[in-house]
Design a protein around this motif. Structure first.
Motif, PDB file in Angstrom:
ATOM      1  N   LEU A   1       0.854  -1.187   0.000  1.00 14.99           N
ATOM      2  CA  LEU A   1       0.000   0.000   0.000  1.00 14.99           C
ATOM      3  C   LEU A   1       0.886   1.232   0.000  1.00 14.99           C
ATOM      4  O   LEU A   1       1.854   1.295   0.758  1.00 14.99           O
TER       5      LEU A   1
ATOM      6  N   GLY B   1      -1.720  -1.283  -3.858  1.00 11.50           N
ATOM      7  CA  GLY B   1      -2.921  -0.461  -3.790  1.00 11.50           C
ATOM      8  C   GLY B   1      -2.532   0.940  -3.398  1.00 11.50           C
ATOM      9  O   GLY B   1      -1.493   1.163  -2.774  1.00 11.50           O
TER      10      GLY B   1
ATOM     11  N   PHE C   1      -7.945   4.484  -0.050  1.00 10.89           N
ATOM     12  CA  PHE C   1      -8.586   3.385  -0.769  1.00 10.89           C
ATOM     13  C   PHE C   1     -10.026   3.244  -0.303  1.00 10.89           C
ATOM     14  O   PHE C   1     -10.394   3.699   0.775  1.00 10.89           O
TER      15      PHE C   1
ATOM     16  N   GLN D   1     -12.936  -2.120  -2.379  1.00  9.75           N
ATOM     17  CA  GLN D   1     -11.984  -2.325  -3.470  1.00  9.75           C
ATOM     18  C   GLN D   1     -10.721  -3.012  -2.965  1.00  9.75           C
ATOM     19  O   GLN D   1     -10.155  -3.864  -3.641  1.00  9.75           O
ATOM     20  N   LEU D   2     -10.281  -2.635  -1.766  1.00  8.86           N
ATOM     21  CA  LEU D   2      -9.109  -3.285  -1.183  1.00  8.86           C
ATOM     22  C   LEU D   2      -9.391  -4.760  -0.930  1.00  8.86           C
ATOM     23  O   LEU D   2      -8.573  -5.626  -1.264  1.00  8.86           O
TER      24      LEU D   2
ATOM     25  N   LYS E   1      -9.241  -6.593  -4.126  1.00  6.65           N
ATOM     26  CA  LYS E   1      -7.853  -6.765  -4.568  1.00  6.65           C
ATOM     27  C   LYS E   1      -7.217  -7.951  -3.840  1.00  6.65           C
ATOM     28  O   LYS E   1      -6.499  -8.748  -4.441  1.00  6.65           O
TER      29      LYS E   1
END
Length: 126
Positions: free
Chosen positions: A85, A106, A110, A114-115, A118
């Motif tokens: 990150l 990422g 965020f 969505q994280l 991922k």
């Protein structure tokens, strides 16, 4: 035998970000061990085997890139997928992370869903 949720290690020096990540991933059915430093992750790897590690790039002490390097050099972490990150978006750091073996990255800030997506996508590709 009871079902054990997949374990993820998360390291970030910002407590609010760490809590947000932990909540988002636990809502998706993961068990999360949260650490305020890379050193905490590395010590825990000697005791537990997560399915994935999520490291902030910039942290005091060992950086996320230092942690990535140490994980990939360790016998029990060489195959562990690691997501990075970053909040600064520096392309050189992203490239360096990928060269060191990161499974992806990422950007901060965020969106929690969505994280989590991922993380799921990374695990599905392993």
């Amino acid at each position: 035998m009871p079902f054990a949720p997949p374990l993820i290690f998360v390291a970030d020096d910002d407590a609010a970000t760490l809590e947000l990540i932990q909540i988002a991933l636990e809502r998706e059915g993961f068990a999360v061990r949260a650490f305020g430093s890379v050193e905490g992750v590395l010590a825990a790897l000697a005791r537990e085997t997560p399915v994935l590690a999520l490291l902030d790039v910039r942290m005091p002490g060992q950086s996320g890139l230092d942690g990535l390097r140490a994980i990939k050099d360790s016998p029990n972490g060489a195959a562990l997928p690691v997501l990075m990150l970053t909040g600064d978006g520096r392309l050189d750091r992203i490239v360096q992370a990928m060269q060191l073996g990161a499974a992806g990255y990422g950007m901060k800030p965020f969106e929690p869903r969505q994280l989590a997506a991922k993380v799921r996508e990374t695990l599905a590709g392993m």
